[in-house]
Enzyme design. Structure first.
Site, PDB file in Angstrom:
ATOM      1  N   ALA A  61       0.826  -1.211   0.000  1.00 48.34           N
ATOM      2  CA  ALA A  61       0.000   0.000   0.000  1.00 48.34           C
ATOM      3  C   ALA A  61       0.862   1.262   0.000  1.00 48.34           C
ATOM      4  O   ALA A  61       0.613   2.199  -0.779  1.00 48.34           O
ATOM      5  CB  ALA A  61      -0.935  -0.009   1.205  1.00 48.34           C
ATOM      6  N   GLU A  62       1.884   1.298   0.850  1.00 55.17           N
ATOM      7  CA  GLU A  62       2.719   2.498   0.919  1.00 55.17           C
ATOM      8  C   GLU A  62       3.467   2.714  -0.394  1.00 55.17           C
ATOM      9  O   GLU A  62       3.608   3.845  -0.856  1.00 55.17           O
ATOM     10  CB  GLU A  62       3.703   2.440   2.082  1.00 55.17           C
ATOM     11  CG  GLU A  62       4.550   3.692   2.150  1.00 55.17           C
ATOM     12  CD  GLU A  62       4.998   4.079   3.536  1.00 55.17           C
ATOM     13  OE1 GLU A  62       5.684   5.103   3.627  1.00 55.17           O
ATOM     14  OE2 GLU A  62       4.667   3.384   4.506  1.00 55.17           O
ATOM     15  N   SER A  63       3.915   1.645  -0.999  1.00 55.17           N
ATOM     16  CA  SER A  63       4.604   1.777  -2.282  1.00 55.17           C
ATOM     17  C   SER A  63       3.692   2.387  -3.333  1.00 55.17           C
ATOM     18  O   SER A  63       4.074   3.330  -4.032  1.00 55.17           O
ATOM     19  CB  SER A  63       5.109   0.411  -2.743  1.00 55.17           C
ATOM     20  OG  SER A  63       6.088  -0.069  -1.856  1.00 55.17           O
TER      21      SER A  63
END
Length: 142
Positions: A61-63
């Site tokens: 998700a952060e990527s």
């Protein structure tokens, strides 16, 4: 903003997808400021009970949210994650999961994305939200 070619996007990045994404097996499928799609294998990203590790979902998700924020902020600013959360709905035990990030807010100094991660059956595994500050490039030495 038009959809970008994945290889063209990766060529612009100083370290490609980065070592953590490489270790996790994350593969970009589609890239634009409005929609970022990537897959990640469950195998190799599990916790002791054989399920997809929740932290692996957060890495995916952060990527994706950071990539979208970076495309939105380009060329003058770079994204720095300031907040992320995740709700884990069900487990995944094999195959690939797919993350799709779509913007919630695309501003001058911040960007927020919702990321939905699904299993191969299309069942929602995780929902995440990330907010990135958009910092002037010169402040981070780029």
């Amino acid at each position: 903003m038009p959809r970008m070619d994945v290889e063209e996007y990766l060529a612009q990045m100083p370290q490609g997808m980065g070592t953590l994404n490489d270790k996790m097996g994350i593969e970009l499928v589609e890239v634009s400021a409005e929609r970022i799609v990537a897959t990640m294998p469950v195998e190799g990203n599990g916790q002791p009970y054989g399920l997809l590790h929740g932290g692996a979902s957060v890495v995916l998700a952060e990527s994706l949210g950071s990539i979208g924020s970076g495309i939105h902020a380009h060329p003058d600013r770079v994204p720095v994650g300031v907040d992320i959360n995740a709700t884990h709905h069900r487990s995944a035990t094999s195959g690939l999961v797919t993350g799709v990030a779509t913007p919630i807010h695309l501003g001058r100094t911040s960007a927020s994305y919702e990321i939905v991660i699904t299993d191969e059956r299309g069942k929602r595994v995780c929902t995440s939200r990330i907010t990135c500050a958009l910092i002037p490039k010169e402040r981070v030495g780029l």
